[in-house]
Design an enzyme around this catalytic site. Structure first.
Site, short mmCIF file in Angstrom:
data_model
loop_
_atom_site.label_atom_id
_atom_site.label_comp_id
_atom_site.label_asym_id
_atom_site.label_seq_id
_atom_site.Cartn_x
_atom_site.Cartn_y
_atom_site.Cartn_z
N ASP A 18 -4.31 10.70 8.74
CA ASP A 18 -4.15 11.20 7.38
C ASP A 18 -3.20 12.40 7.36
OD1 ASP A 18 -4.88 11.24 4.65
OD2 ASP A 18 -6.00 13.06 5.06
N THR B 131 -0.49 11.04 1.18
CA THR B 131 -0.21 12.40 1.65
C THR B 131 0.84 12.41 2.76
OG1 THR B 131 -2.14 12.19 3.07
CG2 THR B 131 -2.42 13.41 1.03
N THR B 132 0.96 11.30 3.49
CA THR B 132 2.02 11.23 4.50
C THR B 132 3.33 10.89 3.80
OG1 THR B 132 0.34 10.24 5.91
CG2 THR B 132 2.56 10.28 6.76
N ASP C 150 -9.92 8.54 1.22
CA ASP C 150 -8.64 8.04 0.71
C ASP C 150 -8.85 6.79 -0.15
OD1 ASP C 150 -7.52 10.06 2.16
OD2 ASP C 150 -5.85 8.85 2.90
P1 ADP Z 1 -0.23 7.93 3.18
O1 ADP Z 1 -0.96 9.07 3.81
O2 ADP Z 1 1.03 8.37 2.55
O3 ADP Z 1 -1.08 7.10 2.30
P2 ADP Z 1 -0.30 5.76 4.99
O4 ADP Z 1 -0.25 5.90 6.47
O5 ADP Z 1 -1.59 5.42 4.34
O6 ADP Z 1 0.27 7.07 4.39
O7 ADP Z 1 0.79 4.67 4.61
C1 ADP Z 1 1.04 4.31 3.30
C2 ADP Z 1 2.17 3.34 3.23
O8 ADP Z 1 1.86 2.15 3.93
C3 ADP Z 1 2.45 2.93 1.81
O9 ADP Z 1 3.82 2.99 1.55
C4 ADP Z 1 1.91 1.52 1.72
O10 ADP Z 1 2.61 0.75 0.78
C5 ADP Z 1 2.15 1.03 3.12
N1 ADP Z 1 1.29 -0.09 3.47
C6 ADP Z 1 -0.04 -0.16 3.45
N2 ADP Z 1 -0.49 -1.37 3.84
C7 ADP Z 1 0.61 -2.10 4.13
C8 ADP Z 1 0.83 -3.44 4.61
N3 ADP Z 1 -0.17 -4.25 4.85
N4 ADP Z 1 2.09 -3.82 4.80
C9 ADP Z 1 3.12 -3.00 4.57
N5 ADP Z 1 2.98 -1.74 4.13
C10 ADP Z 1 1.75 -1.28 3.90
MG MG Z 2 -2.78 6.06 2.73
#
Ligand code: ADP
Ligand code: MG
Length: 536
Positions: free
Chosen positions: A66, A99-100, A403
């Site tokens: 996170d 948040t990332t 989240d």
């Molecule tokens: P954050 O802290 O920003 O939420 P994450 O590590 O949760 O960061 O990553 C979020 C990103 O991953 C988003 O851009 C989301 O669209 C993408 N994402 C989530 N699941 C998938 C998936 N199955 N395939 C491709 N992208 C994905």
């Molecule tokens: Mg996320």
């Protein structure tokens, strides 16, 4: 410091002119510091992102994916870098997820502005250009979103599952996603005459318990108190309970100041003990008279809330007593049970007690805890017991659940979903690139730069999944040029596909807020031309 101008022959004019390099230096140093923060967490973006192991100075280890958690624990010194930490926190408060992404986008925008500055474009022009670009990007993202009906559980489930995809505990998303959806649905209040629903996350209490696996995580429609009953020999299970919550103590009162009472003979000692016994007995009698079978006692910082004698009497009248209810939990307990706290013995009457179908003390290898279910006139809150084999796993599961809860809350607040996998960013980038062609002067450059910067999301997702980022982004560009607005990086199949068919959907609010907050922070950093330290 700026280099001294002009050397020995330097004239006043040239010195003034040269001094202008200082703002540029400050700006570049700010940009680089903030970019370093963004680079540090880039590798954790997306479902194939890496996790970070954070070691605190006291030796405690956190494993997390996170962004907000990683940045919160990072010791950042540079003031501009701190702004990115704040940015991640702001996104955490506003949306709870993304948040990332927000920090990665900000990093890319900073990179873009550095290049624009080197081209000689004025920071204010860049800042304004970015604001304009943001408006276009938001329009595109809103345009590609699909409205959802809050009664449609399936849509909410997808939002929760996408948010969990990228977590350490993603293999348990089939358990955690429905829990997040049920929890939010249980506490949301539709806004009368408006769209969406209001959700107060304080109504969802997440309790962490070590023992079992994440699969054993459960949703409790009622109250969970994470410690055992205070009884020594009392009941462990009470059906059709009458519950009272008291804010006074059942122990001998203490004097205000340091007093000494010297008891010199046995008769006097007896009298003191008798007095205490009488005092406690009087309270316990009143409890029995009111018909209370489960007693919750607020934590007292002044003295023991329950004396041994009180526990003894309560055991005898078969009343379960649970002490150390934290002050800040009182509101939650009251809302759950539908009761009011009882502040004095005079008010301890039957009408101030509430009915609860079942109160039980559950004995697990990880310890005992109390569960209350079937609250007659409460039930406006829910509790989630998150389980896992170790402290680090439980903590990360709870953070991931947070989240997911936030993602569902975002949909409740603004009922619309967009495709994930970098699709919204790629679509906005395509639209901005088109808009840049016709834009006059410096705006052409700023729109282009913003467009390129947004591609950082799909390119990082691809990079983290082991795909070729350049190939993936070009493929994505081609797809969006042909107006396939759902096209995103499919990390499972390793190519660009329509993310809506993959059911990778995320709340519009998360994406929109990430874009808006990242742009705002970058604009703020650009406007800074000096760092002033205070005297002390
Ligand atoms: P954050 O802290 O920003 O939420 P994450 O590590 O949760 O960061 O990553 C979020 C990103 O991953 C988003 O851009 C989301 O669209 C993408 N994402 C989530 N699941 C998938 C998936 N199955 N395939 C491709 N992208 C994905
Ligand atoms: Mg996320």
């Amino acid at each position: 410091m700026a280099p001294k101008a002009g050397g020995d022959t330097g004239k006043v004019n040239s010195a003034v002119y040269k001094d202008k390099t200082k703002p540029t230096d400050i700006r570049l140093s700010n940009i680089n510091a903030a970019k370093a923060v963004s680079d540090a967490i880039r590798t954790s973006l997306g479902p194939r992102g890496m996790d970070k192991m954070i070691q605190a100075s006291n030796g405690e280890v956190t494993i997390t994916n996170d962004g907000a958690t990683i940045l919160k624990q990072m010791s950042v010194i540079h003031p501009a870098a701190k702004m990115l930490v704040e940015l991640s926190r702001a996104q955490d408060i506003e949306a709870g997820d993304g948040t990332t992404s927000v920090v990665v986008i900000a990093g890319a925008l900073l990179d873009a502005s550095e290049k624009l500055l080197q081209k000689g474009i004025h920071p204010t022009v860049i800042s304004d250009g970015f604001q304009k670009a943001l408006q276009i990007a938001l329009q595109v993202v809103e345009g590609m979103s699909t409205p959802v009906d809050l009664t449609n559980e399936d849509a909410l489930l997808k939002a929760a599952a996408t948010s969990l995809n990228s977590k350490v505990v993603s293999q348990h998303s089939t358990i955690l996603a429905p829990i997040a959806v049920q929890a939010i649905r249980a506490v949301m209040e539709p806004i009368v005459g408006g769209v969406g629903a209001r959700v107060d996350l304080r109504d969802v209490k997440v309790t962490e318990r070590i023992g079992g696996t994440v699969e054993d995580t459960e949703l409790v429609q009622g109250l969970v108190i994470p410690h055992r009953a205070a009884n020594v020999n009392g009941p462990h299970r009470i059906e059709k309970a009458k519950v009272g919550l008291i804010q006074f103590c059942i122990s001998p009162p203490k004097t205000d100041m340091d007093h000494n009472v010297i008891v010199s003979d046995y008769a006097a000692m007896d009298r003191v003990l008798k007095e205490e016994r009488q005092y406690i007995l009087n309270i316990v009698k009143q409890i029995k008279k009111a018909g209370c079978t489960v007693l919750l006692v607020q934590k007292s910082i002044l003295r023991d809330a329950l004396s041994d004698l009180a526990i003894h009497f309560l055991d005898k009248i078969k009343t379960m007593v649970i002490k150390d209810i934290e002050r800040e939990d009182i509101e939650f307990v009251c809302k759950t049970l539908g009761c009011r706290p009882i502040a004095s013995l005079d008010h301890f009457t039957a009408e101030n007690l509430v009915n609860v179908d079942l109160v039980e003390e559950i004995n697990e290898p990880g310890g005992k805890y109390i569960k209350m279910t079937g609250c007659a006139n409460g039930g406006r809150t829910v509790s989630v017991v998150v389980r896992g084999s170790s402290g680090a796993v439980v903590a990360e599961a709870a953070r991931s659940l947070h989240d997911a809860l936030c993602a569902v809350r975002c949909v409740a607040r603004r009922p619309a979903l967009v495709a994930g996998g970098g699709a919204p960013e790629a679509a906005a980038a395509a639209a901005l690139a088109r808009a840049a062609i016709a834009a006059p002067g410096a705006h052409h450059y700023t729109l282009r730069a913003y467009s390129d910067a947004l591609e950082v999301v799909p390119s990082t997702l691809a990079e983290n999944a082991g795909l070729n980022p350049i190939e993936t982004v070009t493929e994505l560009r081609a797809a969006h040029a042909a107006a396939a607005s759902g096209a995103g990086v499919n990390v499972r199949r390793g190519r660009v596909t329509d993310m809506r068919q993959e059911h990778v959907l995320q709340p519009l609010h998360v994406t929109a807020s990430a874009l808006a907050l990242a742009t705002e922070t970058v604009r703020a950093i650009l406007k800074i031309d000096d760092i002033v330290n205070t005297v002390n």
